[in-house]
Scaffold this active site. Structure first.
Site, PDB file in Angstrom:
ATOM      1  N   LYS A   1       9.528  27.089 -49.410  1.00 54.76           N
ATOM      2  CA  LYS A   1       8.954  25.974 -48.649  1.00 54.76           C
ATOM      3  C   LYS A   1       9.661  24.661 -48.951  1.00 54.76           C
ATOM      4  O   LYS A   1       9.211  23.594 -48.519  1.00 54.76           O
ATOM      5  CB  LYS A   1       7.454  25.836 -48.969  1.00 54.76           C
ATOM      6  CG  LYS A   1       6.633  27.076 -48.613  1.00 54.76           C
ATOM      7  CD  LYS A   1       5.210  26.961 -49.135  1.00 54.76           C
ATOM      8  CE  LYS A   1       4.513  28.310 -49.045  1.00 54.76           C
ATOM      9  NZ  LYS A   1       3.202  28.289 -49.734  1.00 54.76           N
TER      10      LYS A   1
ATOM     11  N   ARG B   1      -9.114  29.288 -53.223  1.00 52.57           N
ATOM     12  CA  ARG B   1      -8.744  29.014 -51.839  1.00 52.57           C
ATOM     13  C   ARG B   1      -9.446  29.985 -50.910  1.00 52.57           C
ATOM     14  O   ARG B   1      -9.893  31.039 -51.332  1.00 52.57           O
ATOM     15  CB  ARG B   1      -7.224  29.123 -51.680  1.00 52.57           C
ATOM     16  CG  ARG B   1      -6.531  28.528 -52.891  1.00 52.57           C
ATOM     17  CD  ARG B   1      -5.103  28.202 -52.667  1.00 52.57           C
ATOM     18  NE  ARG B   1      -4.912  27.371 -51.512  1.00 52.57           N
ATOM     19  CZ  ARG B   1      -3.776  27.346 -50.826  1.00 52.57           C
ATOM     20  NH1 ARG B   1      -2.788  28.111 -51.197  1.00 52.57           N
ATOM     21  NH2 ARG B   1      -3.653  26.554 -49.792  1.00 52.57           N
TER      22      ARG B   1
ATOM     23  N   HIS C   1       2.897   4.544 -42.680  1.00 52.95           N
ATOM     24  CA  HIS C   1       3.075   4.993 -44.058  1.00 52.95           C
ATOM     25  C   HIS C   1       4.355   5.798 -44.195  1.00 52.95           C
ATOM     26  O   HIS C   1       4.505   6.844 -43.588  1.00 52.95           O
ATOM     27  CB  HIS C   1       1.881   5.853 -44.496  1.00 52.95           C
ATOM     28  CG  HIS C   1       1.968   6.249 -45.949  1.00 52.95           C
ATOM     29  ND1 HIS C   1       1.190   5.677 -46.917  1.00 52.95           N
ATOM     30  CD2 HIS C   1       2.768   7.129 -46.579  1.00 52.95           C
ATOM     31  CE1 HIS C   1       1.505   6.196 -48.089  1.00 52.95           C
ATOM     32  NE2 HIS C   1       2.456   7.086 -47.913  1.00 52.95           N
TER      33      HIS C   1
ATOM     34  N   ARG D   1      -1.077  11.497 -48.741  1.00 53.08           N
ATOM     35  CA  ARG D   1      -1.886  12.100 -49.801  1.00 53.08           C
ATOM     36  C   ARG D   1      -1.127  12.160 -51.134  1.00 53.08           C
ATOM     37  O   ARG D   1      -1.723  12.382 -52.173  1.00 53.08           O
ATOM     38  CB  ARG D   1      -2.282  13.509 -49.350  1.00 53.08           C
ATOM     39  CG  ARG D   1      -3.369  14.104 -50.165  1.00 53.08           C
ATOM     40  CD  ARG D   1      -3.779  15.427 -49.543  1.00 53.08           C
ATOM     41  NE  ARG D   1      -4.688  16.138 -50.400  1.00 53.08           N
ATOM     42  CZ  ARG D   1      -5.150  17.340 -50.117  1.00 53.08           C
ATOM     43  NH1 ARG D   1      -4.776  17.936 -49.004  1.00 53.08           N
ATOM     44  NH2 ARG D   1      -5.972  17.935 -50.920  1.00 53.08           N
TER      45      ARG D   1
ATOM     46  N   PRO E   1       3.561  22.740 -44.155  1.00 52.19           N
ATOM     47  CA  PRO E   1       3.070  23.824 -44.965  1.00 52.19           C
ATOM     48  C   PRO E   1       3.983  24.969 -45.197  1.00 52.19           C
ATOM     49  O   PRO E   1       4.779  24.928 -46.099  1.00 52.19           O
ATOM     50  CB  PRO E   1       1.827  24.240 -44.278  1.00 52.19           C
ATOM     51  CG  PRO E   1       1.596  23.234 -43.266  1.00 52.19           C
ATOM     52  CD  PRO E   1       2.805  22.442 -43.127  1.00 52.19           C
ATOM     53  N   GLU E   2       3.936  25.985 -44.459  1.00 52.25           N
ATOM     54  CA  GLU E   2       4.513  27.258 -44.906  1.00 52.25           C
ATOM     55  C   GLU E   2       5.907  27.458 -44.329  1.00 52.25           C
ATOM     56  O   GLU E   2       6.419  26.614 -43.610  1.00 52.25           O
ATOM     57  CB  GLU E   2       3.562  28.406 -44.531  1.00 52.25           C
ATOM     58  CG  GLU E   2       2.149  28.120 -45.007  1.00 52.25           C
ATOM     59  CD  GLU E   2       1.157  29.224 -44.722  1.00 52.25           C
ATOM     60  OE1 GLU E   2       1.561  30.402 -44.632  1.00 52.25           O
ATOM     61  OE2 GLU E   2      -0.036  28.929 -44.581  1.00 52.25           O
TER      62      GLU E   2
END
Length: 276
Positions: free
Chosen positions: A66, A266, A98, A116, A2-3
């Site tokens: 990111k 969000r 995966h 995803r 993520p960040e």
DNA sequence: CCTGCTACCTGATGGC
DNA sequence: TGCCATCAGGTAGCAG
């Protein structure tokens, strides 16, 4: 993954695995991971990567917001992990589970993984000219991120503070978790208009951003990610979080209940009593 | 130019 | 157990 702090921790940890190494083979197991943002041509791009990457050497690894970049002797690979993407390392040429893109070296294989399929793995001519990176704002870990510069950016925006902080073209690298955390530490409401903050509030928010990201980075580096473990993830982040994900629980500062409000589709977590 | 909404994907989780 | 709704650390593209 993520960040900014998480990407920075991955960058520092993966660096010794790949810097100075030459790619032996590239396999694109899920072409969607290399699909251009225009949305078409994934197969063609996959074939191109398979053909072009072997023989290229990774000169160095860098972060842009990111994005994680592998700078090659010709061109650069830009990876974005979006919500769930991650890296895995295999000591062999084979991969397990995966894997979307496998970069094989003579000492092992780097896997770009995102079941995803939001994340992207792309080959670019020049890292700083690529869309998405070209327009990124200031990196909050660098010295050029000053309270003065931050004040100028805030003054130019009428958007709610939360939305402003998520804009990668203003300050690059803050996401949903650390925007919430920074506003809580600065005792500022996510609903405030960015240009309405006074000088004291701007300095408070600036310091909160730097502190929150710094603490998160330390947390992400100890213990460092173990890319050989297919289930690796950052440990202990929850213990540094003060508001994110705490809807209905007590504010750690004033004891009021933490609220959850939707902004830009969000979740914003905040304390309505002590964030003004 | 700015702004807000939606699509893009898959898997985990919780209520019934 | 099954089914459905909801949620997820992000961003590009689009219309207004």
């Amino acid at each position: 993954m993520p960040e900014l702090p998480e990407v920075e921790a991955v960058l520092r940890t993966i660096r010794p695995f790949v810097e100075g190494r030459t790619i032996v083979r590239c396999r694109v197991l899920h072409p969607i991971a290399v699909r251009p943002s225009s949305g078409r041509g994934a197969k063609r791009v996959a074939a191109m990567l398979t053909r072009m990457l072997p023989g290229r050497t990774i000169l160095r690894t860098e972060r842009r917001g990111k994005y994680l970049a592998l700078i090659l002797d010709r061109g650069a690979i830009a990876m974005h992990f979006r919500l769930d993407g991650q890296l895995l390392w295999f000591d062999t040429a084979e991969t397990k589970g995966h894997v979307d893109v496998a970069l094989q070296f003579d000492h092992g294989t780097l896997g770009f993984v995102d079941p995803r399929h939001f994340g992207r793995f792309q080959l670019e001519d020049s890292i700083d000219q690529t869309p998405g990176i070209r327009d990124l704002g200031i990196d909050p870990l660098l010295s050029e991120f000053t309270a003065e510069r931050f004040a100028e950016l805030l003054a130019a925006s009428a958007r709610p503070l939360k939305i402003f902080l998520l804009d990668q073209n203003k300050v690059a690298g803050i996401g949903n978790i650390y925007s919430n955390e920074a506003m809580w530490h600065a005792r500022l409401s996510p609903l405030r208009r960015a240009h309405d903050l006074n000088a004291t509030e701007v300095r408070r928010l600036h310091k909160s951003i730097v502190d929150v990201l710094g603490r998160a980075l330390e947390c992400c580096l100890r213990p460092a990610p173990d890319f050989r473990d297919p289930n690796w993830w950052f440990q202990g982040l929850e213990k540094i979080l003060r508001v994110y994900g705490r809807e209905g629980r007590k504010c750690r500062r004033c004891g009021d209940r933490i609220a959850r409000t939707a902004q830009g589709g969000r979740s914003t977590f905040w304390c309505k009593r002590c964030q003004k």
